[in-house]
Scaffold this motif. Sequence first.
Motif, PDB file in Angstrom:
ATOM      1  N   LEU A 231      -6.419   1.447 -13.294  1.00  0.00           N
ATOM      2  CA  LEU A 231      -5.583   0.555 -12.490  1.00  0.00           C
ATOM      3  C   LEU A 231      -4.210   1.162 -12.250  1.00  0.00           C
ATOM      4  O   LEU A 231      -3.691   1.153 -11.126  1.00  0.00           O
ATOM      5  CB  LEU A 231      -5.433  -0.800 -13.184  1.00  0.00           C
ATOM      6  N   GLU A 232      -3.615   1.662 -13.312  1.00  0.00           N
ATOM      7  CA  GLU A 232      -2.259   2.215 -13.181  1.00  0.00           C
ATOM      8  C   GLU A 232      -2.242   3.429 -12.270  1.00  0.00           C
ATOM      9  O   GLU A 232      -1.293   3.646 -11.510  1.00  0.00           O
ATOM     10  CB  GLU A 232      -1.718   2.571 -14.566  1.00  0.00           C
ATOM     11  N   GLU A 233      -3.304   4.215 -12.300  1.00  0.00           N
ATOM     12  CA  GLU A 233      -3.341   5.438 -11.506  1.00  0.00           C
ATOM     13  C   GLU A 233      -3.659   5.164 -10.035  1.00  0.00           C
ATOM     14  O   GLU A 233      -3.162   5.864  -9.147  1.00  0.00           O
ATOM     15  CB  GLU A 233      -4.384   6.395 -12.090  1.00  0.00           C
ATOM     16  N   THR A 234      -4.479   4.163  -9.766  1.00  0.00           N
ATOM     17  CA  THR A 234      -4.936   3.935  -8.393  1.00  0.00           C
ATOM     18  C   THR A 234      -4.197   2.821  -7.658  1.00  0.00           C
ATOM     19  O   THR A 234      -4.195   2.798  -6.429  1.00  0.00           O
ATOM     20  CB  THR A 234      -6.438   3.605  -8.376  1.00  0.00           C
ATOM     21  N   MET A 235      -3.591   1.900  -8.395  1.00  0.00           N
ATOM     22  CA  MET A 235      -2.990   0.731  -7.753  1.00  0.00           C
ATOM     23  C   MET A 235      -1.460   0.726  -7.749  1.00  0.00           C
ATOM     24  O   MET A 235      -0.848   0.009  -6.963  1.00  0.00           O
ATOM     25  CB  MET A 235      -3.478  -0.560  -8.446  1.00  0.00           C
ATOM     26  N   ILE A 236      -0.833   1.485  -8.625  1.00  0.00           N
ATOM     27  CA  ILE A 236       0.614   1.401  -8.793  1.00  0.00           C
ATOM     28  C   ILE A 236       1.321   2.521  -8.032  1.00  0.00           C
ATOM     29  O   ILE A 236       0.920   3.684  -8.102  1.00  0.00           O
ATOM     30  CB  ILE A 236       0.990   1.455 -10.284  1.00  0.00           C
ATOM     31  N   GLN A 237       2.362   2.163  -7.298  1.00  0.00           N
ATOM     32  CA  GLN A 237       3.162   3.129  -6.543  1.00  0.00           C
ATOM     33  C   GLN A 237       4.646   2.803  -6.689  1.00  0.00           C
ATOM     34  O   GLN A 237       5.011   1.716  -7.133  1.00  0.00           O
ATOM     35  CB  GLN A 237       2.769   3.104  -5.063  1.00  0.00           C
ATOM     36  N   ARG A 238       5.477   3.764  -6.291  1.00  0.00           N
ATOM     37  CA  ARG A 238       6.928   3.542  -6.298  1.00  0.00           C
ATOM     38  C   ARG A 238       7.392   3.155  -4.904  1.00  0.00           C
ATOM     39  O   ARG A 238       6.960   3.742  -3.912  1.00  0.00           O
ATOM     40  CB  ARG A 238       7.679   4.815  -6.727  1.00  0.00           C
ATOM     41  N   VAL A 239       8.288   2.167  -4.849  1.00  0.00           N
ATOM     42  CA  VAL A 239       8.837   1.728  -3.566  1.00  0.00           C
ATOM     43  C   VAL A 239       9.609   2.873  -2.926  1.00  0.00           C
ATOM     44  O   VAL A 239      10.367   3.589  -3.592  1.00  0.00           O
ATOM     45  CB  VAL A 239       9.763   0.506  -3.766  1.00  0.00           C
ATOM     46  N   GLY A 240       9.407   3.044  -1.629  1.00  0.00           N
ATOM     47  CA  GLY A 240      10.063   4.124  -0.902  1.00  0.00           C
ATOM     48  C   GLY A 240      11.528   3.851  -0.617  1.00  0.00           C
ATOM     49  O   GLY A 240      12.077   2.798  -0.962  1.00  0.00           O
ATOM     50  N   PHE A 241      12.159   4.797   0.077  1.00  0.00           N
ATOM     51  CA  PHE A 241      13.612   4.750   0.300  1.00  0.00           C
ATOM     52  C   PHE A 241      14.031   3.672   1.298  1.00  0.00           C
ATOM     53  O   PHE A 241      15.206   3.365   1.417  1.00  0.00           O
ATOM     54  CB  PHE A 241      14.104   6.112   0.796  1.00  0.00           C
ATOM     55  N   LYS A 242      13.082   3.093   2.008  1.00  0.00           N
ATOM     56  CA  LYS A 242      13.418   2.145   3.069  1.00  0.00           C
ATOM     57  C   LYS A 242      13.926   0.807   2.528  1.00  0.00           C
ATOM     58  O   LYS A 242      14.630   0.072   3.220  1.00  0.00           O
ATOM     59  CB  LYS A 242      12.183   1.921   3.944  1.00  0.00           C
ATOM     60  N   TYR A 243      13.574   0.472   1.282  1.00  0.00           N
ATOM     61  CA  TYR A 243      13.848  -0.867   0.765  1.00  0.00           C
ATOM     62  C   TYR A 243      14.822  -0.835  -0.413  1.00  0.00           C
ATOM     63  O   TYR A 243      15.026   0.206  -1.050  1.00  0.00           O
ATOM     64  CB  TYR A 243      12.538  -1.538   0.341  1.00  0.00           C
ATOM     65  N   LYS A 244      15.396  -1.997  -0.741  1.00  0.00           N
ATOM     66  CA  LYS A 244      16.387  -2.101  -1.811  1.00  0.00           C
ATOM     67  C   LYS A 244      15.799  -1.754  -3.177  1.00  0.00           C
ATOM     68  O   LYS A 244      16.519  -1.293  -4.056  1.00  0.00           O
ATOM     69  CB  LYS A 244      16.964  -3.521  -1.857  1.00  0.00           C
ATOM     70  N   GLY A 245      14.509  -2.000  -3.340  1.00  0.00           N
ATOM     71  CA  GLY A 245      13.881  -1.738  -4.632  1.00  0.00           C
ATOM     72  C   GLY A 245      13.403  -0.316  -4.779  1.00  0.00           C
ATOM     73  O   GLY A 245      12.464  -0.076  -5.553  1.00  0.00           O
ATOM     74  N   VAL A 246      14.016   0.629  -4.079  1.00  0.00           N
ATOM     75  CA  VAL A 246      13.598   2.026  -4.114  1.00  0.00           C
ATOM     76  C   VAL A 246      13.425   2.502  -5.559  1.00  0.00           C
ATOM     77  O   VAL A 246      14.300   2.306  -6.402  1.00  0.00           O
ATOM     78  CB  VAL A 246      14.609   2.919  -3.352  1.00  0.00           C
ATOM     79  N   GLY A 247      12.262   3.092  -5.829  1.00  0.00           N
ATOM     80  CA  GLY A 247      11.976   3.603  -7.158  1.00  0.00           C
ATOM     81  C   GLY A 247      11.269   2.624  -8.073  1.00  0.00           C
ATOM     82  O   GLY A 247      10.725   3.030  -9.108  1.00  0.00           O
TER      83      GLY A 247
END
Length: 421
Positions: A231-247
């Motif tokens: 689950l952690e490997e396939t479903m989880i990502q980091r928010v990109g630079f476009k949004y306030k929650g980047v990272g």
Amino acid sequence: MRYMATYDLMETIRNTNQWLGATAKTMASYPAMAAMPNPAMQWLAAWGEVTERTFERMVVKPSWGIRTMTCADGRDHLVSKEVVVEKPFGDLLHFNVLGREEMARKILLVAPMSGHYATLLRSTVQSLIPDCEVYVTDWHNARDIPVSAGKFDIEDYTLYLMEFMRFLGPDTHVIAVCQPAPLTLAATAYLAELDPDAQPRSLTLIGGPIDPGAAPTEVTDFGRRVTMGQLEETMIQRVGFKYKGVGRMVYPGLLQLSSFMSMNADRHSKAFTDQISRVSRGQASDHDAHNRFYDEYLAVMDMPAEFYLSTVERVFKNREIAKNEFIVDGHKVDMGAITSVAVKTVEGAKDDISAPGQCIAALNLCTGLPDSKKASHVEPGAGHYGIFAGKSWRNNIRPLVLEFIDQNSGKSGKPANINAA
């Protein structure tokens, strides 16, 4: 997949498809094309219109759209949406009907944090406002929450609910829909131990996975088969630079939507094909049945990674709620501590997400509650959505819930009016 690049790639694909739809609609609608009596141009314009709207809605938070309400005095009253408690990961909203006396019933409607916004309960809220003071948990999109706000898992979710209940006071009646049902039960039990005077008067759990193992479904089977590492490997990502929650680590809404759609791929494919045909024939409208449903269904939000992973591991895999082994902030919560809060469960006979048997398990956990304060209802022929937002809710379940609330309010509430919605 735990990289910003994969998050931004999905957003790029969404944006590209929205652009392709807008381009096709514009090109096929060019006036000179009318000189070519080719139905393919009409179909292309229709495809572009449906495609543009579909991919545009995926990143737009729907409006509540509740502006006025006709009350018992026969007048239309303005409805003001007010934030009464503001928190980093979610607010407590009050739908204040201006110019109306305060209603006897005060309801906290706990919305799920499961991919869709709280506006998924719009029709539920509309049906309750005429007879109640309605408060709703409005969870925020994780992509818009800075990393500095910290984590948010199921323990934090439970503490949020406890704070909301404390704020509203002991005359509150809580209704939890779907995913938050087990955590709402835990929050009530924790309050019973720490602050008994802040407990709500009643708790209604609708289609929630209190014990996912009681009646397995495709959802519970998936949670049992997959490992946490997968689950952690396939479903989880980091928010990109476009949004306030980047990272911030999240379970992206677009990835969730692809899972939702794949469960009924044939049905959704046919719905969009039929809609394109209707648009090409001029039979569709901006607020037809297709657009009303998919404008809400396609609007998805990112979930904090720790909330999603802890839900799968602790609620579905380890079944901590079902086994009465749930720990919040280092404290083991005992569901048997609930001794005065009336508890009612509602299930749909054809619910394929939280099958009958999963929610009613809450009554067995409340060992300290007398049978006179327990109730359950299984709605014949109702699926998951219907038990809180469909005809079954309006005509059958809602009157039963309001009757249950009045029986346990300690004071006479105004009678339920099933036609008020």
